[in-house]
Design a protein around this motif. Structure first.
Motif, PDB file in Angstrom:
ATOM      1  N   VAL A  37       0.846  -1.196   0.000  1.00  0.00           N
ATOM      2  CA  VAL A  37       0.000   0.000   0.000  1.00  0.00           C
ATOM      3  C   VAL A  37       0.881   1.246   0.000  1.00  0.00           C
ATOM      4  O   VAL A  37       0.654   2.189  -0.767  1.00  0.00           O
ATOM      5  N   LEU A  38       1.906   1.246   0.848  1.00  0.00           N
ATOM      6  CA  LEU A  38       2.821   2.389   0.907  1.00  0.00           C
ATOM      7  C   LEU A  38       3.571   2.571  -0.412  1.00  0.00           C
ATOM      8  O   LEU A  38       3.790   3.702  -0.858  1.00  0.00           O
ATOM      9  N   ASP A  39       3.952   1.463  -1.024  1.00  0.00           N
ATOM     10  CA  ASP A  39       4.688   1.529  -2.293  1.00  0.00           C
ATOM     11  C   ASP A  39       3.812   1.987  -3.454  1.00  0.00           C
ATOM     12  O   ASP A  39       4.321   2.485  -4.449  1.00  0.00           O
ATOM     13  N   ALA A  40       2.504   1.807  -3.338  1.00  0.00           N
ATOM     14  CA  ALA A  40       1.598   2.076  -4.452  1.00  0.00           C
ATOM     15  C   ALA A  40       1.232   3.552  -4.612  1.00  0.00           C
ATOM     16  O   ALA A  40       0.620   3.915  -5.617  1.00  0.00           O
ATOM     17  N   PHE A  41       1.581   4.384  -3.658  1.00  0.00           N
ATOM     18  CA  PHE A  41       1.236   5.798  -3.804  1.00  0.00           C
ATOM     19  C   PHE A  41       1.824   6.363  -5.088  1.00  0.00           C
ATOM     20  O   PHE A  41       2.996   6.168  -5.388  1.00  0.00           O
ATOM     21  N   ASP A  42       1.002   7.071  -5.821  1.00  0.00           N
ATOM     22  CA  ASP A  42       1.418   7.714  -7.073  1.00  0.00           C
ATOM     23  C   ASP A  42       1.316   9.224  -6.870  1.00  0.00           C
ATOM     24  O   ASP A  42       0.239   9.744  -6.564  1.00  0.00           O
ATOM     25  N   LEU A  43       2.430   9.909  -7.050  1.00  0.00           N
ATOM     26  CA  LEU A  43       2.490  11.345  -6.791  1.00  0.00           C
ATOM     27  C   LEU A  43       1.507  12.124  -7.665  1.00  0.00           C
ATOM     28  O   LEU A  43       0.809  13.015  -7.180  1.00  0.00           O
ATOM     29  N   ASP A  44       1.433  11.810  -8.936  1.00  0.00           N
ATOM     30  CA  ASP A  44       0.533  12.550  -9.819  1.00  0.00           C
ATOM     31  C   ASP A  44      -0.925  12.378  -9.409  1.00  0.00           C
ATOM     32  O   ASP A  44      -1.690  13.349  -9.368  1.00  0.00           O
ATOM     33  N   ARG A  45      -1.324  11.151  -9.095  1.00  0.00           N
ATOM     34  CA  ARG A  45      -2.715  10.913  -8.662  1.00  0.00           C
ATOM     35  C   ARG A  45      -3.003  11.598  -7.333  1.00  0.00           C
ATOM     36  O   ARG A  45      -4.079  12.155  -7.126  1.00  0.00           O
ATOM     37  N   ARG A  46      -2.043  11.541  -6.406  1.00  0.00           N
ATOM     38  CA  ARG A  46      -2.236  12.186  -5.105  1.00  0.00           C
ATOM     39  C   ARG A  46      -2.378  13.692  -5.301  1.00  0.00           C
ATOM     40  O   ARG A  46      -3.235  14.331  -4.688  1.00  0.00           O
ATOM     41  N   ALA A  47      -1.552  14.285  -6.162  1.00  0.00           N
ATOM     42  CA  ALA A  47      -1.626  15.725  -6.412  1.00  0.00           C
ATOM     43  C   ALA A  47      -2.955  16.103  -7.072  1.00  0.00           C
ATOM     44  O   ALA A  47      -3.552  17.127  -6.721  1.00  0.00           O
ATOM     45  N   GLN A  48      -3.432  15.300  -7.982  1.00  0.00           N
ATOM     46  CA  GLN A  48      -4.728  15.581  -8.617  1.00  0.00           C
ATOM     47  C   GLN A  48      -5.851  15.539  -7.575  1.00  0.00           C
ATOM     48  O   GLN A  48      -6.746  16.390  -7.587  1.00  0.00           O
ATOM     49  N   ALA A  49      -5.803  14.566  -6.693  1.00  0.00           N
ATOM     50  CA  ALA A  49      -6.835  14.444  -5.656  1.00  0.00           C
ATOM     51  C   ALA A  49      -6.801  15.654  -4.720  1.00  0.00           C
ATOM     52  O   ALA A  49      -7.849  16.232  -4.399  1.00  0.00           O
TER      53      ALA A  49
END
Length: 166
Positions: A37-49
């Protein structure tokens, strides 16, 4: 004078806040949240959210920005999201980079997002005694409610802070 300032989240800080969010999860929740779960974070998706949230709910998020422009922490509060709320407000996020623990960053963020005259609730991992102890300093107490966290098998517990009676 501190080496940071707390300001409302601006568009140009969203990516940096997203980097901070991911780093805080990885620093704080290793061993508590499954590594995949920790490895799956995607910076672009997190920033869009976070950008969607910033636009939809202006003023709810504040960031601690180091003098060099790096986001080192953030907090968010607003109306409760629970189906049957027990408080008028919810502290929905409080994250500070580990290197800044004990420096006053978290306290300054809390001062900016907590309303002194409103009951406030939050959810915290059950197996995170450090966070629970921190929140107790601000008058939060466990109320006995538990739930599974949305993205992990970890259990969260609710803490509530009652506003002083007048």
């Amino acid at each position: 004078m501190s080496e940071w300032q707390v300001v409302p989240l601006a568009a140009e800080q969203v990516r940096g806040m997203s980097e901070c969010h991911i780093a805080c999860w990885r620093e704080s929740y290793a061993g508590l949240v499954p590594q995949h779960v920790l490895d799956a974070f995607d910076l672009d998706r997190r920033a869009q959210a976070w950008e969607r949230i910033r636009v939809e709910y202006p003023g709810r998020i504040v960031v601690a920005v180091h003098d060099d422009g790096t986001v080192i922490g953030f907090a968010s509060s607003g109306p409760p999201r629970d189906e049957s709320p027990v408080a008028e407000r919810e502290l929905s996020a409080l994250y500070v980079r580990a290197a800044y623990y004990g420096t006053g960053v978290a306290q300054e963020l809390m001062a900016r997002v907590l309303s002194p005259d409103a009951d406030t609730a939050l959810w915290v991992f059950e197996e995170n005694p450090r966070a629970q102890a921190f929140y107790r300093k601000y008058g939060f107490e466990l109320d006995g409610e538990r739930r599974a966290e949305a993205f992990t098998p970890a259990i969260q517990v609710r803490m509530v802070r009652r506003a002083p009676t007048r």
